[in-house]
Design a protein around this motif. Structure first.
Motif, PDB file in Angstrom:
ATOM      1  N   VAL A  54      44.880  75.132  -3.022  1.00 25.73           N
ATOM      2  CA  VAL A  54      44.978  74.761  -1.605  1.00 25.73           C
ATOM      3  C   VAL A  54      45.537  75.916  -0.783  1.00 25.73           C
ATOM      4  CG1 VAL A  54      46.153  73.239   0.031  1.00 25.73           C
ATOM      5  CG2 VAL A  54      45.126  72.288  -2.024  1.00 25.73           C
ATOM      6  N   ILE A  55      46.554  76.587  -1.319  1.00 26.24           N
ATOM      7  CA  ILE A  55      47.153  77.712  -0.587  1.00 26.24           C
ATOM      8  C   ILE A  55      46.142  78.838  -0.403  1.00 26.24           C
ATOM      9  CG2 ILE A  55      48.894  79.538  -0.716  1.00 26.24           C
ATOM     10  CD1 ILE A  55      50.677  77.471  -2.222  1.00 26.24           C
ATOM     11  N   ASP A  56      45.462  79.227  -1.483  1.00 29.35           N
ATOM     12  CA  ASP A  56      44.538  80.362  -1.417  1.00 29.35           C
ATOM     13  C   ASP A  56      43.173  79.971  -0.849  1.00 29.35           C
ATOM     14  OD1 ASP A  56      46.586  81.743  -2.581  1.00 29.35           O
ATOM     15  OD2 ASP A  56      45.639  81.974  -4.541  1.00 29.35           O
ATOM     16  N   GLY A  57      42.666  78.796  -1.278  1.00 35.16           N
ATOM     17  CA  GLY A  57      41.315  78.411  -0.889  1.00 35.16           C
ATOM     18  C   GLY A  57      41.208  77.875   0.526  1.00 35.16           C
TER      19      GLY A  57
ATOM     20  N   GLY B  63      50.496  73.257   0.231  1.00 36.99           N
ATOM     21  CA  GLY B  63      49.937  73.273  -1.117  1.00 36.99           C
ATOM     22  C   GLY B  63      50.715  72.375  -2.056  1.00 36.99           C
ATOM     23  N   THR B  64      52.031  72.415  -1.969  1.00 38.12           N
ATOM     24  CA  THR B  64      52.864  71.565  -2.809  1.00 38.12           C
ATOM     25  C   THR B  64      52.686  70.101  -2.448  1.00 38.12           C
ATOM     26  OG1 THR B  64      54.481  73.357  -2.939  1.00 38.12           O
ATOM     27  CG2 THR B  64      55.215  71.187  -3.658  1.00 38.12           C
ATOM     28  N   LEU B  65      52.459  69.807  -1.175  1.00 38.23           N
ATOM     29  CA  LEU B  65      52.231  68.429  -0.749  1.00 38.23           C
ATOM     30  C   LEU B  65      50.911  67.894  -1.323  1.00 38.23           C
ATOM     31  CD1 LEU B  65      53.334  66.092   0.914  1.00 38.23           C
ATOM     32  CD2 LEU B  65      52.097  67.011   2.890  1.00 38.23           C
ATOM     33  N   ALA B  66      49.885  68.731  -1.404  1.00 40.57           N
ATOM     34  CA  ALA B  66      48.619  68.317  -2.017  1.00 40.57           C
ATOM     35  C   ALA B  66      48.834  67.987  -3.494  1.00 40.57           C
ATOM     36  CB  ALA B  66      47.571  69.419  -1.861  1.00 40.57           C
ATOM     37  N   PHE B  67      49.642  68.786  -4.148  1.00 37.14           N
ATOM     38  CA  PHE B  67      50.016  68.525  -5.538  1.00 37.14           C
ATOM     39  C   PHE B  67      50.716  67.168  -5.648  1.00 37.14           C
ATOM     40  CE2 PHE B  67      53.585  69.336  -8.684  1.00 37.14           C
ATOM     41  CZ  PHE B  67      52.825  69.136  -9.826  1.00 37.14           C
ATOM     42  N   THR B  68      51.566  66.854  -4.700  1.00 41.30           N
ATOM     43  CA  THR B  68      52.280  65.577  -4.699  1.00 41.30           C
ATOM     44  C   THR B  68      51.322  64.407  -4.514  1.00 41.30           C
ATOM     45  OG1 THR B  68      54.219  66.685  -3.760  1.00 41.30           O
ATOM     46  CG2 THR B  68      54.158  64.279  -3.620  1.00 41.30           C
ATOM     47  N   VAL B  69      50.309  64.577  -3.642  1.00 38.74           N
ATOM     48  CA  VAL B  69      49.300  63.528  -3.452  1.00 38.74           C
ATOM     49  C   VAL B  69      48.566  63.252  -4.759  1.00 38.74           C
ATOM     50  CG1 VAL B  69      47.087  63.019  -2.328  1.00 38.74           C
ATOM     51  CG2 VAL B  69      48.986  63.933  -0.985  1.00 38.74           C
ATOM     52  N   PHE B  70      48.194  64.305  -5.461  1.00 36.11           N
ATOM     53  CA  PHE B  70      47.522  64.171  -6.757  1.00 36.11           C
ATOM     54  C   PHE B  70      48.376  63.369  -7.732  1.00 36.11           C
ATOM     55  CE2 PHE B  70      47.077  65.938 -11.079  1.00 36.11           C
ATOM     56  CZ  PHE B  70      45.728  65.702 -11.332  1.00 36.11           C
ATOM     57  N   LEU B  71      49.657  63.710  -7.827  1.00 41.90           N
ATOM     58  CA  LEU B  71      50.545  63.032  -8.765  1.00 41.90           C
ATOM     59  C   LEU B  71      50.806  61.583  -8.350  1.00 41.90           C
ATOM     60  CD1 LEU B  71      53.175  65.851  -9.421  1.00 41.90           C
ATOM     61  CD2 LEU B  71      51.273  65.151 -10.887  1.00 41.90           C
TER      62      LEU B  71
ATOM     63  N   PRO C   9      35.107  70.551   3.634  1.00 39.39           N
ATOM     64  CA  PRO C   9      35.124  71.561   4.704  1.00 39.39           C
ATOM     65  C   PRO C   9      36.510  71.943   5.208  1.00 39.39           C
ATOM     66  CG  PRO C   9      34.508  69.420   5.599  1.00 39.39           C
ATOM     67  CD  PRO C   9      34.597  69.244   4.114  1.00 39.39           C
ATOM     68  N   ASN C  10      37.531  71.122   4.924  1.00 43.46           N
ATOM     69  CA  ASN C  10      38.842  71.421   5.492  1.00 43.46           C
ATOM     70  C   ASN C  10      39.952  70.839   4.618  1.00 43.46           C
ATOM     71  OD1 ASN C  10      38.890  68.602   6.151  1.00 43.46           O
ATOM     72  ND2 ASN C  10      37.718  69.076   8.022  1.00 43.46           N
ATOM     73  N   THR C  11      41.178  71.090   5.033  1.00 43.53           N
ATOM     74  CA  THR C  11      42.336  70.656   4.248  1.00 43.53           C
ATOM     75  C   THR C  11      42.430  69.135   4.107  1.00 43.53           C
ATOM     76  OG1 THR C  11      43.534  72.636   4.948  1.00 43.53           O
ATOM     77  CG2 THR C  11      44.840  70.842   4.027  1.00 43.53           C
ATOM     78  N   PRO C  12      42.185  68.336   5.153  1.00 35.99           N
ATOM     79  CA  PRO C  12      42.237  66.876   4.961  1.00 35.99           C
ATOM     80  C   PRO C  12      41.272  66.361   3.894  1.00 35.99           C
ATOM     81  CG  PRO C  12      42.350  67.395   7.291  1.00 35.99           C
ATOM     82  CD  PRO C  12      42.059  68.680   6.589  1.00 35.99           C
ATOM     83  N   THR C  13      40.066  66.914   3.828  1.00 35.93           N
ATOM     84  CA  THR C  13      39.142  66.468   2.786  1.00 35.93           C
ATOM     85  C   THR C  13      39.611  66.920   1.413  1.00 35.93           C
ATOM     86  OG1 THR C  13      37.738  68.428   3.120  1.00 35.93           O
ATOM     87  CG2 THR C  13      37.149  66.427   4.329  1.00 35.93           C
ATOM     88  N   ALA C  14      40.299  68.058   1.347  1.00 38.28           N
ATOM     89  CA  ALA C  14      40.874  68.492   0.076  1.00 38.28           C
ATOM     90  C   ALA C  14      41.948  67.500  -0.384  1.00 38.28           C
ATOM     91  CB  ALA C  14      41.468  69.890   0.211  1.00 38.28           C
TER      92      ALA C  14
ATOM     93  N   VAL D 241      39.922  80.603  -7.356  1.00 40.28           N
ATOM     94  CA  VAL D 241      40.517  79.509  -8.124  1.00 40.28           C
ATOM     95  C   VAL D 241      39.880  78.179  -7.748  1.00 40.28           C
ATOM     96  CG1 VAL D 241      42.636  78.178  -8.492  1.00 40.28           C
ATOM     97  CG2 VAL D 241      42.718  80.675  -8.529  1.00 40.28           C
ATOM     98  N   LEU D 242      39.604  77.998  -6.458  1.00 30.64           N
ATOM     99  CA  LEU D 242      39.031  76.728  -6.003  1.00 30.64           C
ATOM    100  C   LEU D 242      37.694  76.456  -6.684  1.00 30.64           C
ATOM    101  CD1 LEU D 242      39.644  74.426  -4.006  1.00 30.64           C
ATOM    102  CD2 LEU D 242      38.311  75.673  -2.302  1.00 30.64           C
ATOM    103  N   LYS D 243      36.803  77.429  -6.686  1.00 25.76           N
ATOM    104  CA  LYS D 243      35.486  77.228  -7.304  1.00 25.76           C
ATOM    105  C   LYS D 243      35.581  77.169  -8.828  1.00 25.76           C
ATOM    106  CE  LYS D 243      33.014  77.336  -3.484  1.00 25.76           C
ATOM    107  NZ  LYS D 243      34.093  77.484  -2.498  1.00 25.76           N
ATOM    108  N   ALA D 244      36.578  77.823  -9.407  1.00 28.67           N
ATOM    109  CA  ALA D 244      36.735  77.810 -10.866  1.00 28.67           C
ATOM    110  C   ALA D 244      36.991  76.402 -11.397  1.00 28.67           C
ATOM    111  CB  ALA D 244      37.886  78.729 -11.277  1.00 28.67           C
ATOM    112  N   LEU D 245      37.503  75.525 -10.535  1.00 32.14           N
ATOM    113  CA  LEU D 245      37.798  74.159 -10.963  1.00 32.14           C
ATOM    114  C   LEU D 245      36.535  73.360 -11.281  1.00 32.14           C
ATOM    115  CD1 LEU D 245      40.650  73.348  -8.416  1.00 32.14           C
ATOM    116  CD2 LEU D 245      40.902  73.937 -10.834  1.00 32.14           C
TER     117      LEU D 245
END
Length: 417
Positions: A260-263, A271-279, A320-325, A385-389
């Motif tokens: 999230v930070i790089d992509g 980026g850490t908040l996105a990680f928190t959403v995942f968890l 297309p953007n951070t909210p969709t991520a 990194v984003l596409k590597a996933l």
């Protein structure tokens, strides 16, 4: 899922205390792992690592875990789940403190600390799953996914704490050192409530089954019987199934914040908040999962979740953007939630052989943590990194196809195995 109810009732005080202690073991393990994960971007920047170098550093955790997991079946059988978790709590504390202070001094100390951290986590993982399976059978009802939800609760708590520490600019050394001491001391104390592993012998359905279990269990049959677990087709298939979900989960833990930070070119806190959403999504899935498993069965549920995880992964990568991520991370975490705990339950269907089979399945599953970080990192050097996933999609397809292996054993099948 077929459970064998022991002599203790659900209102038995030691059993209730053991249930709380197992929850605590899972929670504190999650707190430690997420606390480390929230600081990966800062440690990466301090050490000036590119994606492939970071991936290789992260291999140290997986390498320690794999070695520990290969040995853990015999370790738990010889010393018991209580002593194993207590000893690993001490090792984890020391190792995380080494990482917390050592990253200022260079990569070697970080690798050493992460190896010890991984070793502690691996044996801790098997031991608490063996104790959780024992408690589950004594209670006479499915509870393993909720124990794993406890792990997710711990990761969410650790991630939220980490997000706050990053936002407040608290030094990595202070943050991780305090977490290490609190987690280690709390765990060392609470494991005293674990049930003796020998109590599981009372769960045998009859005297002849108990006799057979004693002859074949790793604690009495020696290394030769332990190695035989590696030749059981069902156990190996469950292991590959768990590997696929472990890769799906582990890639999220290791790389979501960085991706999230790089992509999406966001701040470290976002980026850490996105990680928190995942968890958080994983936690909710694991808490409510037992109801779905009881109603629809293991195989349909995990196949449906594999599809959800794949949809979330693609949205996370191509949105297309951070909210969709963030929406993708939510679906990704939900879909990844039950694969690992259901695999552990499947490996524990026969109580007499639970320690050996859980060790084998966990060892195979943790290969995802060994190969995952460098794979994503090396791909990230070429495609981001984003596409590597995208590599995760292949493993999710494997999990979908192998889900039939986790069907509960019937009594005759258990006896035959």
């Amino acid at each position: 899922m077929t459970l064998t109810t022991g002599t203790a009732s659900a209102t038995d005080r030691p059993l209730r205390a053991a249930t709380r202690a197992v929850y605590a073991a899972f929670i504190w393990c999650g707190v430690a792992m997420a606390s480390w994960a929230t600081r990966i971007p800062q440690i990466r920047d301090e050490l000036r690592l590119d994606p492939s170098q970071l991936g290789l550093v992260l291999v140290a955790i997986a390498a320690g875990s794999i070695i520990s997991l290969v040995l853990s079946g015999q370790i738990v059988a010889r010393f018991g789940s209580r002593a194993t978790v207590a000893a690993m709590a001490v090792l984890l504390t020391v190792s995380l403190i080494v990482v917390a202070g050592g990253y200022h001094l260079g990569v070697p100390l970080v690798v050493l600390g992460l190896f010890g951290f991984g070793f502690a986590n691996g044996a801790w993982d098997v031991a608490m799953n063996v104790q959780g399976a024992l408690v589950e059978r004594r209670l006479g009802r499915a509870i393993m996914p909720r124990f794993h939800a406890g792990y997710s609760v711990g990761t969410v708590a650790g991630a939220l704490l980490g997000t706050a520490m990053v936002a407040l600019k608290v030094p990595v050394t202070v943050h991780l050192s305090v977490v290490a001491v609190v987690v280690g001391a709390s765990t060392f104390v609470m494991v005293r409530a674990f049930l003796p592993d020998t109590a599981d012998a009372s769960d045998a359905s009859d005297a002849s089954d108990a006799s057979d279990a004693s002859a074949e269990d790793p604690s009495t049959g020696g290394a030769r019987r332990f190695l035989e677990f590696w030749t059981e087709p069902r156990t190996l298939l469950i292991g590959v199934f768990v590997l696929a979900f472990a890769f799906t989960e582990g890639a999220g833990i290791d790389w979501i914040a960085v991706a999230v930070i790089d992509g999406y070119h966001t701040s470290a806190a976002v980026g850490t908040l996105a990680f928190t959403v995942f968890l958080t999504a994983m936690t909710v899935g694991r808490w409510f999962g037992p109801g779905l498993l009881d109603r629809f069965g293991r195989v349909p549920v995990v196949r449906g979740l594999a599809v959800i995880a794949l949809a979330g992964l693609l949205l996370f990568i191509f949105g297309p953007n951070t909210p969709t991520a963030f929406a993708g991370a939510l679906l990704w975490g939900t879909g990844a939630s039950l694969g690992f705990p259901v695999g552990m339950s499947a490996a524990s269907d026969d109580p007499a052989k639970a320690a050996g089979r859980v060790s084998v399945v966990a060892s195979i599953g943790y290969c995802a943590f060994l190969g995952g970080p460098p794979l994503v990192g090396l791909l990230g050097d070429h495609v981001s990194v984003l596409k590597a996933l995208i590599a995760i999609a292949v493993l999710l397809t494997v999990a979908f196809l192998l889900a039939g292996a986790i069907r509960p054993l019937t009594a005759p099948e258990s006896a035959k195995d």
